[in-house]
Design an enzyme around this catalytic site. Structure first.
Site, PDB file in Angstrom:
ATOM      1  N   ARG A  73       0.865  -1.186   0.000  1.00  0.00           N
ATOM      2  CA  ARG A  73       0.000   0.000   0.000  1.00  0.00           C
ATOM      3  C   ARG A  73       0.899   1.234   0.000  1.00  0.00           C
ATOM      4  O   ARG A  73       1.768   1.370   0.866  1.00  0.00           O
ATOM      5  CB  ARG A  73      -0.924  -0.006   1.225  1.00  0.00           C
ATOM      6  CG  ARG A  73      -1.854  -1.203   1.268  1.00  0.00           C
ATOM      7  CD  ARG A  73      -2.569  -1.306   2.609  1.00  0.00           C
ATOM      8  NE  ARG A  73      -3.504  -0.212   2.811  1.00  0.00           N
ATOM      9  CZ  ARG A  73      -4.808  -0.265   2.550  1.00  0.00           C
ATOM     10  NH1 ARG A  73      -5.316  -1.390   2.058  1.00  0.00           N
ATOM     11  NH2 ARG A  73      -5.601   0.751   2.772  1.00  0.00           N
ATOM     12  N   CYS A  80      -6.168  15.596   2.519  1.00  0.00           N
ATOM     13  CA  CYS A  80      -7.508  15.038   2.315  1.00  0.00           C
ATOM     14  C   CYS A  80      -8.493  16.187   2.215  1.00  0.00           C
ATOM     15  O   CYS A  80      -8.336  17.222   2.862  1.00  0.00           O
ATOM     16  CB  CYS A  80      -7.895  14.105   3.462  1.00  0.00           C
ATOM     17  SG  CYS A  80      -9.473  13.250   3.178  1.00  0.00           S
ATOM     18  N   CYS A  87     -11.167  10.173  11.989  1.00  0.00           N
ATOM     19  CA  CYS A  87      -9.873  10.119  11.319  1.00  0.00           C
ATOM     20  C   CYS A  87      -8.957  11.270  11.711  1.00  0.00           C
ATOM     21  O   CYS A  87      -7.778  11.068  11.964  1.00  0.00           O
ATOM     22  CB  CYS A  87     -10.075  10.114   9.802  1.00  0.00           C
ATOM     23  SG  CYS A  87      -8.573   9.951   8.833  1.00  0.00           S
ATOM     24  N   GLY A 127      -4.022   9.953   3.261  1.00  0.00           N
ATOM     25  CA  GLY A 127      -4.878  11.003   2.726  1.00  0.00           C
ATOM     26  C   GLY A 127      -5.895  10.542   1.710  1.00  0.00           C
ATOM     27  O   GLY A 127      -6.439   9.466   1.788  1.00  0.00           O
ATOM     28  N   LYS A 215     -16.204  -2.029  -4.155  1.00  0.00           N
ATOM     29  CA  LYS A 215     -16.144  -2.191  -2.712  1.00  0.00           C
ATOM     30  C   LYS A 215     -16.493  -0.880  -2.014  1.00  0.00           C
ATOM     31  O   LYS A 215     -15.940   0.167  -2.337  1.00  0.00           O
ATOM     32  CB  LYS A 215     -14.751  -2.664  -2.289  1.00  0.00           C
ATOM     33  CG  LYS A 215     -14.416  -4.070  -2.795  1.00  0.00           C
ATOM     34  CD  LYS A 215     -13.051  -4.527  -2.319  1.00  0.00           C
ATOM     35  CE  LYS A 215     -12.755  -5.939  -2.804  1.00  0.00           C
ATOM     36  NZ  LYS A 215     -11.431  -6.428  -2.354  1.00  0.00           N
ATOM     37  N   CYS A 312      -3.664 -11.103  11.889  1.00  0.00           N
ATOM     38  CA  CYS A 312      -2.210 -10.922  11.825  1.00  0.00           C
ATOM     39  C   CYS A 312      -1.502 -12.150  11.255  1.00  0.00           C
ATOM     40  O   CYS A 312      -0.484 -12.033  10.578  1.00  0.00           O
ATOM     41  CB  CYS A 312      -1.662 -10.617  13.219  1.00  0.00           C
ATOM     42  SG  CYS A 312      -2.312  -9.100  13.943  1.00  0.00           S
ATOM     43  N   LEU A 318       2.420  -4.571   3.380  1.00  0.00           N
ATOM     44  CA  LEU A 318       3.424  -3.592   3.772  1.00  0.00           C
ATOM     45  C   LEU A 318       2.912  -2.222   3.351  1.00  0.00           C
ATOM     46  O   LEU A 318       2.119  -2.115   2.403  1.00  0.00           O
ATOM     47  CB  LEU A 318       4.769  -3.881   3.107  1.00  0.00           C
ATOM     48  CG  LEU A 318       5.425  -5.219   3.439  1.00  0.00           C
ATOM     49  CD1 LEU A 318       6.654  -5.426   2.560  1.00  0.00           C
ATOM     50  CD2 LEU A 318       5.808  -5.296   4.917  1.00  0.00           C
ATOM     51  N   ASP A 590     -20.388  26.649  18.288  1.00  0.00           N
ATOM     52  CA  ASP A 590     -19.166  26.200  17.627  1.00  0.00           C
ATOM     53  C   ASP A 590     -19.208  26.485  16.125  1.00  0.00           C
ATOM     54  O   ASP A 590     -18.205  26.881  15.535  1.00  0.00           O
ATOM     55  CB  ASP A 590     -18.970  24.710  17.865  1.00  0.00           C
ATOM     56  CG  ASP A 590     -17.717  24.182  17.189  1.00  0.00           C
ATOM     57  OD1 ASP A 590     -16.621  24.638  17.537  1.00  0.00           O
ATOM     58  OD2 ASP A 590     -17.842  23.323  16.297  1.00  0.00           O
TER      59      ASP A 590
END
Length: 620
Positions: A73, A80, A87, A127, A215, A312, A318, A590
């Site tokens: 990856r 973003c 996130c 991102g 997906k 796992c 990776l 806010d």
């Protein structure tokens, strides 16, 4: 306007644009008089060649437990265009200086090295990878690497519809689209930005171009979107979707709260209550997903069980970060900078030794994370979000029920797909919000019932002692075990004095942060459900209904908040109503504080309560 189930409407729009062929691949349904175009796929001859001529797997990418890492990856950017609550903070995160990020050539150099050693799948992430200007060129150059079977991308979908035709032509194989809700207002609340329509356009475009399955990644969070599980699954009945429910996971700054996680088993139980025939599919090698299918449905459902049942032992992944660090485990802190070695002139052999050493240090599992979550968390009762949300007389006029969406026709530009048109609406000048579900919008009042003057129902019995203090003067929770269950209702209110400038921006929905009334309404609903976590000695109450209303008061340049809560139990819901009204008011502050800090929150009070041994109360 008649309403239809979400899944039925999606199928109707998309059924005409894509169909299955006998080979299992997808072809685009042609318009009248046009020849059909085949969907994108890797040529079968190339697949066969790669299988027959596969080289022995690299020792550098094999760890001490024998796991072969064939999946890489690559993060293309830290940037973003959304600010998802689970996130990152609303203000974003500090970005790495551009000079410290991997260049396009460095990305391709590393990709070439990993593919040569046995990596056959690369996924581009961020991102948000589609904000990188040269993403199409990167995909095209990756596609030229011999031995690379799959190029995927994980995206929030905002830019997908615009870029996907170019990405497909460049060689993009698979698509993962993040979507945590099917409710536009909730989408804006979760990601703190607008863009629901664009994401739906992206899904439409992916199916139209023949990607199968598309997906859809959904992070499930208790109290926020777990009530939409069935709606997401229903989409797979007629659409080639793989809806992937992801257990809520901790990241830096995410303020991990164990109670927010909905476990895989709990989600599966919910689905099986609706579809007992749900069947498990065989697990693919090194897959992170547990896949299921409902017989007769076109798509399928998967669960990413990172927290409750980790994978796992079969991990083959990776990761390379945008600044060039190699991570052998998503949960681990250990990183090694490949960028620094590249720029220092390291040879291919030196890079491989560095990579091999990092992979060799990879642990069997990220065990320390799972010490706190060996068992599934207890289920927390909560009301359905859409059962509690109704938006009346809005500039964006949309109403939601448990499984339906009422769509208001308007003049749609021809370039906008029908799928996206559903979520748009005509502009209306006067704005009144209510979370109460009813059929008629009243332009002057938040509820169709006329308001009568509040009157006392008689003297309210009082106690001469503080009920939350024991005999020693210590704080203590009241024991309600012996009290009978009765119907409890409470109404509270608050007033937010905005001032003329902020009031006008709210009235016209022109605040840069988004729709203040929607956000405040959602905050009020959430606060009611979380009262026992905010007020230390409150009992947890299984609310059966929450209603949050917001009304614009032009005479005072104010917003009047009115919150109503209902439950059946041994204790009242006054605190839930008061917390709901107060937090809704705080959320308004806010949203508007950048415009003016001379905003006053006033008149937070209990309006009425019914039920319980102390009798009813109605404020005069």
């Amino acid at each position: 306007m008649a309403s239809q189930p979400v899944s039925r409407m999606l199928r109707r729009v998309l059924r005409s644009s894509v169909r299955s062929c006998s080979s299992g691949a997808l072809v685009t349904q042609p318009h009248p008089g046009e020849p059909s175009q085949p969907a994108v796929e890797v040529p079968s001859g190339r697949r066969r060649f790669l299988r027959e001529h596969a080289a022995p797997f690299s020792a550098f990418l094999t760890d001490s437990f024998g796991r072969r890492h064939s999946y890489l990856r690559i993060s293309l950017t830290e940037k973003c265009n959304l600010r998802c609550q689970y996130c990152m903070p609303e203000e974003g995160v500090p970005l790495t200086p551009k000079a410290d990020l991997l260049t396009t050539e460095e990305i391709l150099t590393l990709a070439r090295l990993f593919v040569k050693e046995g990596v056959d799948k690369i996924r581009l992430t961020g991102g948000e990878p589609l904000v990188r200007p040269d993403v199409v060129d990167i995909v095209a150059q990756l596609h030229q690497l011999e031995g690379l079977r799959t190029i995927g991308i994980t995206t929030n979908g905002i830019n997908l519809a615009r870029l996907l035709p170019q990405l497909q032509e460049a060689g993009l194989s698979t698509i993962n689209i993040s979507l945590d809700t099917l409710v536009p207002a909730k989408f804006e609340f979760i990601v703190r930005r607008k863009g629901f329509r664009k994401v739906m356009e992206g899904i439409h475009k992916a199916i139209e171009l023949g990607y199968s399955p598309v997906k859809v990644n959904c992070v499930v969070m208790r109290g926020l979107n777990e009530d939409e599980l069935l709606d997401f699954v229903a989409l797979t009945e007629g659409l080639p979707l793989d809806v992937r429910f992801i257990e809520y996971m901790p990241f830096d700054g995410n303020k991990w709260n164990f109670k927010k996680m909905v476990s895989y088993k709990e989600m599966l139980d919910t689905l099986r209550q609706q579809w007992p025939e749900l069947e498990k599919l065989p697990e693919e090698e090194s897959s992170t997903a547990k896949a299921f299918k409902i017989p007769g449905f076109r798509g399928r459902v998967s669960f990413i069980t990172s927290m409750s049942e980790h994978f796992c032992g079969t991990c083959n992944r990776l990761r390379i970060t945008a600044d060039g660090n190699l991570k052998v485990c998503l949960f681990g802190n250990s990183e090694v900078s490949l960028r620094d070695h590249l720029r220092a002139g390291a040879s291919e052999e030196e890079l491989l030794r560095i990579i091999g050493a990092a992979v060799g240090r990879k642990k069997r599992q990220h065990a320390e994370l799972f010490l706190m979550c060996q068992d599934s968390p207890p289920a927390i009762p909560s009301i359905s979000f859409r059962d509690s949300l109704h938006v009346q007389g809005l500039r964006h006029r949309v109403s939601f029920s448990s499984q339906t969406v009422t769509l208001w026709k308007g003049g749609w530009p021809p370039q906008i797909p029908r799928l996206a048109q559903w979520w748009l609406a005509s502009g209306l000048p006067q704005r009144h919000y209510s979370s109460h579900l009813d059929s008629d919008a009243n332009p002057k009042c938040l509820s169709p019932e006329p308001r009568a003057p509040a009157t006392p129902s008689g003297p309210l019995p009082t106690s001469d002692q503080l009920t939350h203090v024991d005999r020693e003067g210590q704080a203590a929770m009241v024991d309600v075990g012996g009290k009978p269950d009765t119907e409890r209702v409470a109404v509270a209110s608050a007033v937010v004095l905005l001032g003329p400038v902020a009031y006008k921006l709210v009235q016209e929905n022109q605040l840069k942060k988004g729709d203040a009334l929607v956000v405040a309404q959602l905050a009020g609903v959430q606060a009611a459900k979380l009262t026992s976590q905010l007020i230390p000695l409150c009992h947890h109450v299984a609310l059966s209904h929450v209603q949050v209303q917001l009304e614009l008061d032009s005479t005072r340049h104010a917003v009047v908040v009115r919150a109503s809560c209902r439950a059946r139990g041994p204790t009242g819901v006054e605190m839930e109503a008061l917390t709901s009204a107060a937090v809704a008011a705080l959320a308004l502050y806010d949203m508007c504080k950048a415009v003016s800090r001379d905003i006053v929150l006033a008149e937070i009070k209990l309006v009425s309560k019914t039920g319980g041994q102390r009798g009813d109360f109605h404020r005069t």
